[in-house]
Design a protein around this motif. Structure first.
Motif, PDB file in Angstrom:
ATOM      1  N   THR A  61      68.994  43.230  71.287  1.00  0.00           N
ATOM      2  CA  THR A  61      70.458  43.191  71.221  1.00  0.00           C
ATOM      3  C   THR A  61      71.004  43.868  69.959  1.00  0.00           C
ATOM      4  OG1 THR A  61      70.303  40.944  70.326  1.00  0.00           O
ATOM      5  CG2 THR A  61      70.661  41.140  72.684  1.00  0.00           C
ATOM      6  N   LYS A  85      64.893  39.710  70.871  1.00  0.00           N
ATOM      7  CA  LYS A  85      64.792  40.379  69.560  1.00  0.00           C
ATOM      8  C   LYS A  85      66.212  40.752  69.163  1.00  0.00           C
ATOM      9  CE  LYS A  85      64.845  43.733  67.392  1.00  0.00           C
ATOM     10  NZ  LYS A  85      65.885  43.947  66.356  1.00  0.00           N
ATOM     11  N   GLU A 123      68.652  42.787  63.477  1.00  0.00           N
ATOM     12  CA  GLU A 123      68.184  42.289  62.174  1.00  0.00           C
ATOM     13  C   GLU A 123      69.332  42.130  61.196  1.00  0.00           C
ATOM     14  OE1 GLU A 123      67.663  45.082  63.722  1.00  0.00           O
ATOM     15  OE2 GLU A 123      67.124  46.770  62.430  1.00  0.00           O
ATOM     16  N   SER A 174      72.763  51.554  70.756  1.00  0.00           N
ATOM     17  CA  SER A 174      73.273  52.928  70.748  1.00  0.00           C
ATOM     18  C   SER A 174      72.545  53.783  71.791  1.00  0.00           C
ATOM     19  CB  SER A 174      73.109  53.517  69.354  1.00  0.00           C
ATOM     20  OG  SER A 174      71.753  53.437  68.969  1.00  0.00           O
ATOM     21  N   GLY A 190      74.097  51.740  76.486  1.00  0.00           N
ATOM     22  CA  GLY A 190      74.271  52.589  75.311  1.00  0.00           C
ATOM     23  C   GLY A 190      75.691  52.606  74.780  1.00  0.00           C
ATOM     24  N   GLU A 210      80.543  59.027  69.255  1.00  0.00           N
ATOM     25  CA  GLU A 210      80.963  57.633  69.037  1.00  0.00           C
ATOM     26  C   GLU A 210      81.025  57.385  67.526  1.00  0.00           C
ATOM     27  OE1 GLU A 210      78.148  54.414  69.890  1.00  0.00           O
ATOM     28  OE2 GLU A 210      79.794  53.266  70.748  1.00  0.00           O
TER      29      GLU A 210
HETATM   30  P1  NAD Z   1      71.235  50.117  67.530  1.00  0.00           P
HETATM   31  O1  NAD Z   1      70.860  50.993  68.666  1.00  0.00           O
HETATM   32  O2  NAD Z   1      71.090  50.643  66.155  1.00  0.00           O
HETATM   33  O3  NAD Z   1      70.348  48.766  67.563  1.00  0.00           O
HETATM   34  C1  NAD Z   1      70.234  47.975  68.721  1.00  0.00           C
HETATM   35  C2  NAD Z   1      68.883  47.265  68.701  1.00  0.00           C
HETATM   36  O4  NAD Z   1      67.847  48.249  68.715  1.00  0.00           O
HETATM   37  C3  NAD Z   1      68.650  46.392  67.467  1.00  0.00           C
HETATM   38  O5  NAD Z   1      68.027  45.207  67.865  1.00  0.00           O
HETATM   39  C4  NAD Z   1      67.741  47.249  66.596  1.00  0.00           C
HETATM   40  O6  NAD Z   1      66.839  46.479  65.834  1.00  0.00           O
HETATM   41  C5  NAD Z   1      66.980  48.096  67.597  1.00  0.00           C
HETATM   42  N1  NAD Z   1      66.683  49.445  67.082  1.00  0.00           N
HETATM   43  C6  NAD Z   1      67.427  50.168  66.205  1.00  0.00           C
HETATM   44  N2  NAD Z   1      66.847  51.372  65.994  1.00  0.00           N
HETATM   45  C7  NAD Z   1      65.727  51.407  66.730  1.00  0.00           C
HETATM   46  C8  NAD Z   1      64.707  52.388  66.926  1.00  0.00           C
HETATM   47  N3  NAD Z   1      64.739  53.560  66.299  1.00  0.00           N
HETATM   48  N4  NAD Z   1      63.700  52.090  67.770  1.00  0.00           N
HETATM   49  C9  NAD Z   1      63.659  50.903  68.414  1.00  0.00           C
HETATM   50  N5  NAD Z   1      64.595  49.939  68.266  1.00  0.00           N
HETATM   51  C10 NAD Z   1      65.627  50.180  67.437  1.00  0.00           C
HETATM   52  O7  NAD Z   1      72.716  49.612  67.814  1.00  0.00           O
HETATM   53  P2  NAD Z   1      73.651  48.759  66.849  1.00  0.00           P
HETATM   54  O8  NAD Z   1      74.093  49.619  65.725  1.00  0.00           O
HETATM   55  O9  NAD Z   1      73.047  47.442  66.561  1.00  0.00           O
HETATM   56  O10 NAD Z   1      74.890  48.476  67.847  1.00  0.00           O
HETATM   57  C11 NAD Z   1      75.942  49.373  68.029  1.00  0.00           C
HETATM   58  C12 NAD Z   1      75.762  50.226  69.257  1.00  0.00           C
HETATM   59  O11 NAD Z   1      75.601  49.405  70.404  1.00  0.00           O
HETATM   60  C13 NAD Z   1      76.957  51.109  69.563  1.00  0.00           C
HETATM   61  O12 NAD Z   1      76.496  52.370  69.953  1.00  0.00           O
HETATM   62  C14 NAD Z   1      77.642  50.398  70.715  1.00  0.00           C
HETATM   63  O13 NAD Z   1      78.428  51.230  71.552  1.00  0.00           O
HETATM   64  C15 NAD Z   1      76.474  49.861  71.439  1.00  0.00           C
HETATM   65  N6  NAD Z   1      76.843  48.749  72.307  1.00  0.00           N
HETATM   66  C16 NAD Z   1      76.881  48.996  73.656  1.00  0.00           C
HETATM   67  C17 NAD Z   1      77.261  47.980  74.522  1.00  0.00           C
HETATM   68  C18 NAD Z   1      77.319  48.224  76.001  1.00  0.00           C
HETATM   69  O14 NAD Z   1      77.492  47.261  76.726  1.00  0.00           O
HETATM   70  N7  NAD Z   1      77.176  49.448  76.481  1.00  0.00           N
HETATM   71  C19 NAD Z   1      77.580  46.712  74.007  1.00  0.00           C
HETATM   72  C20 NAD Z   1      77.522  46.516  72.634  1.00  0.00           C
HETATM   73  C21 NAD Z   1      77.147  47.546  71.794  1.00  0.00           C
END
Ligand code: NAD
Length: 498
Positions: free
Chosen positions: A147, A173, A176, A226, A248, A383
């Motif tokens: 998440t 998970k 963090e 993302s 995403g 974004e």
């Molecule tokens: P993120 O992609 O950085 O992180 C999300 C999860 O992935 C976290 O648990 C993180 O630990 C893990 N993660 C991060 N980098 C990783 C990598 N390189 N390899 C594997 N796992 C990794 O996203 P964020 O910054 O926490 O959240 C914001 C993003 O989430 C925005 O892009 C937003 O639009 C999106 N979002 C989408 C929805 C939807 O329903 N489409 C809902 C909420 C948020």
């Protein structure tokens, strides 16, 4: 005092991870806690715990499983203020916003309490002479949820209640950056009577994710975050034979037609673009103004509203917009604003110099508003995930629709108009998963499904409602006959209706 957030595995707190990451209160910029980073041995423990719990949990009648969810729902409601405090402390959004998001999560638990009805199969008598056929819905096994930071309670609650109601066991998970809510929810699950190992919470970063998404005992993955990570998780997970839904990023457009009530539209835009500092996947980040006259009026109405935003710590009742999640993200968003100026857009409200008098080290950015943004600019295409609204001017409805449809993301979109025919055409023709008509943030309720189109969602299934049930179950179709006589003969033809 700095607190520690550990793992919750097999009903127990696991605190033997030497590697830790700081948790920062974005409102003050102070480090307030530390979160344990799971190594492979801890992750193995979580998978083993979920795997061991699966046979008994999946064999528990659905109606018994949901008695625990009814209890969980009551506990979440009882503890909603404590959970909202945790969200505000680690994420920064206002308390009212935090409470609202948790309530949206509780709504999914409530929906999951009705799962026995949804898990009922279908039965067809006499599909051929003396042959009946019926379907069974069965759980998949160990499911994984990963998440994002922006909804630390709601998004975990989109996932695991549906998964466990269907008879799966779960590894969560969380982000963090704000992990406390998930840990507290795991404690509430134990209090509700959930058997050990059915829900396990492990903390970690990309290393933990990369380990779990390839683990042979993990059968399904729900991801929200993302787009680049969603795409990677979808590709890696499906290549390893797992069922994956990966949500995403977004760039949600709101079309404002010349016949719209302009004050209502301006108020709606301010709430939807700057609420939660723009860190919502359903935030409006593009206003599509139809016609120059409307655009001029809209900008005139928006400027004082954006300049007047009450910015501060989320705990203060008068705060309308809190800080961004981290210093790094604040810099990233500011860089986008600089870029927009370089690209030639008109920055009509510049929030870059905002500093909170109470918390100068907090990660605040004032609301930013761009006019005359064009579809080739990066501030339009990418974004930003911050309090930055861009206004694109188009001559007519057809161009507005085309603009929305040409964008790579298709999470949500909205239209403000009084013309029912235009609204109907928009809802029918627009390429996005969630549509608002005079509703700026059309987040579907728990008994509808949540999910976007295009590069906002990889995989077929949306979150919660019947899609959630289908994602977390496999269907089995049984065809049966109970012969009355002992006669038998081999038949080499394809069975057909007899
Ligand atoms: P993120 O992609 O950085 O992180 C999300 C999860 O992935 C976290 O648990 C993180 O630990 C893990 N993660 C991060 N980098 C990783 C990598 N390189 N390899 C594997 N796992 C990794 O996203 P964020 O910054 O926490 O959240 C914001 C993003 O989430 C925005 O892009 C937003 O639009 C999106 N979002 C989408 C929805 C939807 O329903 N489409 C809902 C909420 C948020």
């Amino acid at each position: 005092m700095i607190y520690q957030v550990n793992h919750h595995i097999n009903g127990l707190v696991i605190n033997d991870s030497p590697k830790k990451l700081d948790i920062t209160n974005p409102a003050t910029g102070n480090v307030i806690g530390q979160v344990a980073m799971a190594d492979n041995s801890v992750l193995e423990k979580a998978v083993a715990s979920a795997k061991a719990a699966f046979p008994a949990w999946s064999a528990t009648p659905p109606a018994k499983r949901v008695r625990i969810l009814f209890e969980l729902r009551a506990l979440l409601e009882k503890n909603i203020n404590e959970l909202a405090d945790l969200v505000t402390k680690e994420h920064g959004k206002t308390l009212t916003d935090a409470r609202g998001s948790i309530q949206r999560g509780i709504d999914v638990v409530e929906f999951a309490c009705g799962i026995p009805f949804l898990l009922k199969g279908t039965y067809a008598e006499d599909v051929a002479t003396d042959i009946d056929s019926y379907t069974l819905r069965q759980p998949l096994g160990v499911c994984l949820g990963i998440t994002p930071f922006n909804f630390p309670a709601m998004i975990p609650l989109w996932m695991f209640p549906m998964a466990i109601a269907c008879g799966n066991t779960f590894i969560l998970k969380p982000s963090e950056r704000d992990p406390s809510c998930s840990f507290r929810i795991a404690e509430l699950c134990v209090e509700a009577g959930l058997p050990k190992g059915v829900l396990n919470v492990v903390n970690g970063d990309k290393d933990a994710v990369n380990f779990l998404i390839k683990h042979p005992d993990v059968k399904a993955i729900s991801f929200v975050g993302s787009t680049p990570i969603a795409e990677m998780i979808y590709q890696t997970g499906t290549a390893a034979g797992k069922r994956v839904q990966a949500f995403g990023g977004a760039k949600n457009h709101c079309v404002i037609m010349p016949d719209a009530n302009i004050d209502q539209a301006a108020d709606a835009l301010v709430g939807a673009a700057y609420g939660s500092a723009g860190e919502r996947c359903m935030a409006i980040s593009v206003a599509v103004a139809v016609g120059d006259k409307l655009a001029d009026e809209l900008i005139k109405k928006l400027i004082p509203r954006v300049q007047g935003l009450n910015i501060g710590a989320g705990f203060k009742p008068e705060t309308e917009m809190g800080p961004l999640i981290s210093k790094q993200h604040l810099e990233r968003v500011k860089n986008y604003v600089d870029l927009g100026v370089e690209e030639g857009a008109a920055l009509v409200v510049d929030g870059r110099s905002f500093i909170s008098p109470e918390h100068p080290q907090g990660f605040y950015l004032g609301g930013c508003l761009f006019d005359h943004v064009t579809p080739t600019m990066k501030i339009y295409k990418e974004e930003i995930f911050g309090p930055v609204l861009v206004v694109v001017r188009v001559p007519d409805f057809e161009s507005a629709l085309q603009l929305v449809n040409d964008h790579e993301f298709g999470n949500g979109t909205a239209i403000f108009t009084h013309d029912g025919g235009v609204a109907r055409t928009f809802a029918s023709k627009v390429q996005a998963g969630m549509i608002g008509i005079n509703v700026p943030i059309p987040v579907p309720v728990a008994y509808q499904t949540f999910g976007g189109w295009k590069r906002s969602l990889f995989g077929g299934m949306h979150m919660h409602s019947t899609d959630g049930m289908q994602f977390y179950t496999k269907i089995k179709t049984v065809t049966e006959r109970w012969p009355k006589d002992k006669k038998s003969n081999a038949d080499f033809a394809m069975p057909t209706l007899k």
